[in-house]
Design an enzyme around this catalytic site. Structure first.
Site, PDB file in Angstrom:
ATOM      1  N   GLY A  33      38.349  23.465  30.857  1.00  0.00           N
ATOM      2  CA  GLY A  33      39.164  24.937  30.643  1.00  0.00           C
ATOM      3  C   GLY A  33      40.615  24.627  30.050  1.00  0.00           C
ATOM      4  O   GLY A  33      41.686  25.463  30.369  1.00  0.00           O
ATOM      5  N   SER A  35      41.633  24.941  26.862  1.00  0.00           N
ATOM      6  CA  SER A  35      41.812  25.449  25.498  1.00  0.00           C
ATOM      7  C   SER A  35      42.570  27.028  25.380  1.00  0.00           C
ATOM      8  O   SER A  35      43.195  27.514  24.730  1.00  0.00           O
ATOM      9  CB  SER A  35      40.712  25.825  24.725  1.00  0.00           C
ATOM     10  OG  SER A  35      39.664  26.766  25.463  1.00  0.00           O
ATOM     11  N   ASP A  83      29.895  24.934  26.707  1.00  0.00           N
ATOM     12  CA  ASP A  83      29.557  26.074  28.044  1.00  0.00           C
ATOM     13  C   ASP A  83      29.413  25.396  28.964  1.00  0.00           C
ATOM     14  O   ASP A  83      28.038  24.810  29.301  1.00  0.00           O
ATOM     15  CB  ASP A  83      28.527  27.024  27.535  1.00  0.00           C
ATOM     16  CG  ASP A  83      28.216  28.427  28.038  1.00  0.00           C
ATOM     17  OD1 ASP A  83      28.871  27.947  29.405  1.00  0.00           O
ATOM     18  OD2 ASP A  83      27.641  29.174  27.720  1.00  0.00           O
ATOM     19  N   ASN A 110      39.742  22.747  35.782  1.00  0.00           N
ATOM     20  CA  ASN A 110      40.630  23.884  35.799  1.00  0.00           C
ATOM     21  C   ASN A 110      39.823  25.058  35.173  1.00  0.00           C
ATOM     22  O   ASN A 110      40.120  26.084  35.306  1.00  0.00           O
ATOM     23  CB  ASN A 110      41.778  23.727  34.765  1.00  0.00           C
ATOM     24  CG  ASN A 110      42.477  24.904  34.518  1.00  0.00           C
ATOM     25  OD1 ASN A 110      43.121  25.737  35.235  1.00  0.00           O
ATOM     26  ND2 ASN A 110      42.462  25.348  33.365  1.00  0.00           N
ATOM     27  N   TYR A 174      33.852  35.404  43.575  1.00  0.00           N
ATOM     28  CA  TYR A 174      34.926  34.431  43.225  1.00  0.00           C
ATOM     29  C   TYR A 174      35.697  33.855  44.241  1.00  0.00           C
ATOM     30  O   TYR A 174      35.986  32.348  44.295  1.00  0.00           O
ATOM     31  CB  TYR A 174      35.867  35.335  42.590  1.00  0.00           C
ATOM     32  CG  TYR A 174      37.085  34.668  41.905  1.00  0.00           C
ATOM     33  CD1 TYR A 174      37.007  33.799  40.767  1.00  0.00           C
ATOM     34  CD2 TYR A 174      38.408  34.587  42.597  1.00  0.00           C
ATOM     35  CE1 TYR A 174      38.248  33.356  40.096  1.00  0.00           C
ATOM     36  CE2 TYR A 174      39.490  33.844  42.030  1.00  0.00           C
ATOM     37  CZ  TYR A 174      39.370  33.195  40.585  1.00  0.00           C
ATOM     38  OH  TYR A 174      40.327  32.502  40.415  1.00  0.00           O
ATOM     39  N   ILE A 207      48.135  35.016  38.063  1.00  0.00           N
ATOM     40  CA  ILE A 207      48.531  34.465  36.872  1.00  0.00           C
ATOM     41  C   ILE A 207      48.478  35.435  35.782  1.00  0.00           C
ATOM     42  O   ILE A 207      47.294  35.915  35.880  1.00  0.00           O
ATOM     43  CB  ILE A 207      47.949  33.041  36.607  1.00  0.00           C
ATOM     44  CG1 ILE A 207      48.019  32.353  37.824  1.00  0.00           C
ATOM     45  CG2 ILE A 207      48.620  32.671  35.252  1.00  0.00           C
ATOM     46  CD1 ILE A 207      47.284  31.097  37.606  1.00  0.00           C
TER      47      ILE A 207
END
Length: 262
Positions: A33, A35, A83, A110, A174, A207
């Site tokens: 993660g 990018s 992916d 991450n 989540y 965040i």
């Protein structure tokens, strides 16, 4: 094919010695993660400290943009667009990392996708995708990282969430994944430490990112009001975890916006 940039390791004009430059210079770092958001900020911070960094992301353009940002600061960053919801993604990621890095000193796990709303509004497929990216990819990447770190040591740093502690309403899936990451990190540390591999968990509060419901303007207002973090705040926490001396093991670190009351 993965993309890469060969550059200098000068980095921006900032005093990184005080936060562990000498401990991290020359380290080989994998970031999932990497990018966008926290992952991108972390990649650029490690690269500025003289690390060689390999990142992954699901969006090819975002990946190219992150690598270009590294190039602009004279960094050495490689990456691959994958992916993590797909079964062969982990194998592709580590093949690329092996070729680009040679070995892995630090793995920052991450990657994540958000999931908000009542459970009955989600499909079974949506639930599986959240679990696959937010939890199963952490398990798989830890497994592959430990294989490569055995005999030489290393560190695995996982990005969790305050959701594991507060159990947000309308974020059941989540929350389940982030609670799973917390339990996995705690258990894995007992297994990995005898191998010379440190395991650390950082659990941020809210965040500013495309995973929250607030608009960009609302996010800026909340950050100015000290009620929301910026991605760089969490990146600094991850950098802190990685820059500790070998005798020091920071196991869990919770980072909250100063005025986010939970």
């Amino acid at each position: 094919m993965y993309q890469h940039w060969h550059g200098t390791s000068e980095g921006p004009a900032m005093d990184l010695h005080s936060i562990g430059l000498e401990a991290l210079n020359g380290k080989q770092v994998l970031i999932t993660g990497g990018s966008t958001g926290v992952g991108r900020a972390t990649a650029l911070m490690f690269a500025a400290a003289g690390c060689r960094v390999f990142i992954c992301g699901s969006n090819g353009q975002h990946l190219a943009d992150a690598i270009e940002a590294g190039r602009q600061q004279g960094a050495e960053i490689g990456g691959i667009a994958i992916d993590l919801r797909k079964p062969d993604s982990i194998e592709a990621l580590f093949r690329g990392a092996d070729e680009w890095l040679g070995h892995i000193d630090i793995a920052v796990l991450n990657a994540g996708i958000g999931a908000h709303g009542v459970l009955t509004s989600m499909s079974h497929e949506e639930c599986r995708e959240v679990v696959t990216v937010n939890l199963l990819s952490y398990i798989a990447c830890s497994l592959e990282s430990i294989k490569r770190m055995q005999g030489r040591g290393g560190q695995i740093i996982m990005t969790g969430s305050m959701s594991a502690a507060v159990a947000d309403e309308h974020a059941t899936v989540y929350t389940a994944t982030k609670s799973g990451v917390r339990g996995f990190a705690r258990s894995l540390r007992k297994e990995a430490n005898p191998l010379g591999i440190r395991v650390s968990l950082v659990e941020p509060g809210s965040i500013g990112s495309d995973m929250v419901d607030e608009t960009c303007e609302q996010q800026r207002e909340m950050q100015e009001a000290l009620k929301m973090l910026q991605a760089e705040d969490v990146a600094r926490a991850i950098f802190f975890l990685a820059s500790q001396p070998a005798r020091c093991d920071v196991i869990e670190l919770q980072v909250r916006p100063r005025l986010q009351i939970i």
